[in-house]
Scaffold this active site. Structure first.
Site, PDB file in Angstrom:
ATOM      1  N   ASP A 146      40.039  48.986  40.418  1.00 19.78           N
ATOM      2  CA  ASP A 146      39.394  48.700  39.131  1.00 19.78           C
ATOM      3  C   ASP A 146      38.020  49.352  39.074  1.00 19.78           C
ATOM      4  O   ASP A 146      37.643  49.959  38.069  1.00 19.78           O
ATOM      5  CB  ASP A 146      39.260  47.176  38.919  1.00 19.78           C
ATOM      6  CG  ASP A 146      40.599  46.533  38.585  1.00 19.78           C
ATOM      7  OD1 ASP A 146      41.583  47.272  38.503  1.00 19.78           O
ATOM      8  OD2 ASP A 146      40.651  45.303  38.414  1.00 19.78           O
ATOM      9  N   THR A 167      42.677  44.021  32.266  1.00 16.22           N
ATOM     10  CA  THR A 167      44.062  43.531  32.118  1.00 16.22           C
ATOM     11  C   THR A 167      44.089  42.058  31.709  1.00 16.22           C
ATOM     12  O   THR A 167      44.924  41.651  30.913  1.00 16.22           O
ATOM     13  CB  THR A 167      44.848  43.703  33.435  1.00 16.22           C
ATOM     14  OG1 THR A 167      44.055  43.223  34.514  1.00 16.22           O
ATOM     15  CG2 THR A 167      45.191  45.144  33.688  1.00 16.22           C
ATOM     16  N   THR A 168      43.138  41.271  32.239  1.00 17.14           N
ATOM     17  CA  THR A 168      43.088  39.842  31.890  1.00 17.14           C
ATOM     18  C   THR A 168      42.639  39.678  30.436  1.00 17.14           C
ATOM     19  O   THR A 168      43.240  38.929  29.671  1.00 17.14           O
ATOM     20  CB  THR A 168      42.130  39.099  32.842  1.00 17.14           C
ATOM     21  OG1 THR A 168      42.492  39.415  34.185  1.00 17.14           O
ATOM     22  CG2 THR A 168      42.204  37.613  32.639  1.00 17.14           C
ATOM     23  N   ASP A 226      43.826  39.469  39.516  1.00 19.77           N
ATOM     24  CA  ASP A 226      44.062  40.654  38.692  1.00 19.77           C
ATOM     25  C   ASP A 226      45.240  40.360  37.761  1.00 19.77           C
ATOM     26  O   ASP A 226      46.349  40.104  38.216  1.00 19.77           O
ATOM     27  CB  ASP A 226      44.385  41.838  39.621  1.00 19.77           C
ATOM     28  CG  ASP A 226      44.582  43.126  38.853  1.00 19.77           C
ATOM     29  OD1 ASP A 226      45.574  43.189  38.102  1.00 19.77           O
ATOM     30  OD2 ASP A 226      43.764  44.045  38.984  1.00 19.77           O
TER      31      ASP A 226
END
Length: 543
Positions: A395, A96-97, A63
């Protein structure tokens, strides 16, 4: 006297000052360095990072936000990059990545223009224009609506989110948990949807068992046992009261002085305290509840009175747990026992029981008729596995929530990035505008790299697919994250929520703009102890 003088920037001897192009290039390099750390965490073939903190604790995750939270960086631009992962996580809970990888690439494509003596404001203007066009494109032409009631389609989208995570082996279970939890906490008030998963969908992690044993309870659960061993531990269709007050003697406020002359005064004082506790218990017993939950303490005397009346008491409940319990069983949290009425009693729960799992006792209030709050019970081999599973599940929960609030989808697997890139290129605006189109290709390129496929050949073939596409439908050709092949996302069933993608583009471009705007970094660092202070010694050191 001082009227005509300009304000002066005073820099001390130990203040470092860097300005101009050098700073912008440094900021770009810092952004690229952060993006390189995260790059291998994109897609289904994502690698995990193992992070160790100074205390010896470890975190294993892919994450982006969790990784960057644990990393310590010095460069201010790198700190800004870390901040955007947090923003993305708080706003939509996923992507987020992607946002870090994309922001790093958008910064990287600005580098050649800075070398060509472009002014940063020119680059920023082009970036802003490109962002407006991207948002217009994906909110109309490149996205499709979804029916929130179509559970199979919703499951497909959540599954594509979970597919890149550690929990992907149990994707069916994770999708079911996410959809059930979001469905439970969705509230429609005055035609306005409210889905508060942070407050009303609590994840409880209990080490032991396997991940397959995880489930969503139709009610709530907390790590508590009854206050008195003789109280009932299993009640069907209980009458529940939730309190926010103590069931103990009233304590005197600070600076309380009591003057006792004889022993009869002391007896009288104890008697008053006992009468007070009895009155509180009589107020509760009059309502005839089966269980009393309170956020404060329960004295031994109160336990005695409640036990005699056949009432179970559980004390020192967290405020958040009490709110969830009240919402699940339909009770009202009461602050004073004398104000208790029949309508404050929660009748919505079907079963109250206390189970021993491992070494601990847990209270379950389940089989609720219309809970509107739930507990997600997670089981797993170790704390590390449970922590990673919880991050992945959060998520999935956010994706399900975003779909309920904004039911539009875009194709995944880098397909939407390729389509947007092609649409921007068609405008044939040279310079930084076309560089944004080029930067968007980093998502399909990274997916291909993480699979170990031939990057150049695959991207060329994907570009050709998108260029030759004609028709009213969206071109949904993208990269299969498992094999690196080019597949149609309609067939593969990989879709992403529009709100997540929109937030990725907005955050990435805005961050790049912010970092390109910086033309000076002034840092006042403390003098090191061994640094000579007198000018002569400093000159000698230079020689």
């Amino acid at each position: 006297m001082f009227g005509g003088q300009q304000p002066i920037l005073v820099l001390s001897q130990n203040t470092k000052r860097e300005s101009g192009r050098k700073v912008q290039l440094e900021n770009i390099n810092a952004g690229k360095a952060i993006a390189d750390v995260i790059r291998t965490c994109l897609g289904p073939q994502a690698m995990l990072k193992m992070l160790m903190d100074p205390m010896g604790g470890i975190v294993m995750t892919n994450d982006g936000n969790a990784i960057l939270r644990e990393i310590t960086v010095q460069h201010p631009a790198a700190k800004s990059m870390i901040e955007i992962a947090r923003t993305q996580d708080e706003e939509v809970g996923d992507g987020t990545t992607s946002v870090i990888v994309l922001a790093g690439e958008i910064l990287a494509v600005a580098e050649p223009f800075l070398h060509q003596q472009y002014h940063p404001t020119v680059i920023i203007r082009a970036y802003r224009e490109a962002l407006e066009d991207i948002i217009k494109l994906i909110s109309t032409d490149l996205s499709i609506p979804i029916d929130v009631k179509d559970r199979s389609k919703m499951a497909e989208v959540v599954k594509s989110c979970v597919g890149t995570k550690f929990i992907s082996r149990w994707s069916e279970l994770a999708v079911k948990i996410a959809l059930d939890a979001v469905e439970t906490v969705t509230l429609n008030e005055n035609g306005r949807l409210e889905v508060d998963i942070k407050r009303y969908a609590k994840v409880e992690k209990i080490p032991g068992g396997t991940i397959d044993e995880s489930c969503v309870l139709s009610g709530v659960m907390f790590n508590k046992d009854v206050t008195h061993p003789k109280m009932r531990r299993y009640i069907e269709n209980p009458r529940i009261i939730c309190l926010d007050c103590t069931l103990e003697y009233k304590k005197g406020e600070s600076q309380t002085n009591v003057e006792l002359i004889g022993d009869q005064d002391f007896t009288k004082m104890l008697q008053i305290e006992e009468e007070f506790v009895k009155k509180i218990c009589d107020d509760i017993i009059a309502i005839k509840p089966d269980i009393v939950f309170t956020e404060k303490g329960v004295s031994d005397l109160a336990q005695h009175y409640l036990l005699k009346a056949g009432i179970t008491a559980i004390r020192r409940l967290r405020k958040t747990d009490n709110l969830r319990l009240a919402r699940a069983c339909g009770a009202t949290i009461v602050n004073r026992t004398e104000e208790l009425t029949e309508k404050d009693v929660g009748l919505g729960a079907g079963l109250f029981e206390i189970k021993k799992i491992g070494d601990e006792y847990f209270t379950f209030v389940t089989k609720c008729k219309d809970p509107k709050a739930c507990t997600i019970l997670l089981r797993g081999a170790s704390k590390d596995i449970l922590n990673e599973t919880e991050r992945n599940l959060q998520d999935a929960l956010h994706v399900a929530r975003n779909l309920v609030l904004e039911p539009r989808l875009v194709p995944g697997g880098g397909a939407v990035e390729m389509a947007v890139s092609l649409a921007l290129s068609k405008k044939q605006i040279k310079g930084p505008y076309s560089a944004v189109a080029q930067a968007l290709e980093i998502i399909p390129r990274t997916l291909t790299q993480n699979c170990g496929a031939n990057t150049i050949r695959t991207l060329t073939a994907l570009r050709a697919k998108h260029a030759s596409h004609s028709g009213d439908s969206i071109c949904a050709w993208g990269i299969d994250g498992e094999s690196g092949e080019i597949v149609d996302m309609n067939v593969k069933g990989i879709w992403e929520p529009l709100s997540v993608k929109m937030q990725v583009y907005k955050t990435a471009v805005e961050t790049a703009i912010l970092l390109l705007r910086i033309d000076e970094i002034v840092s006042g660092s403390k003098k090191s102890r061994d640094e000579p202070t007198n000018p002569a010694a400093m000159a000698a050191q230079h020689e």
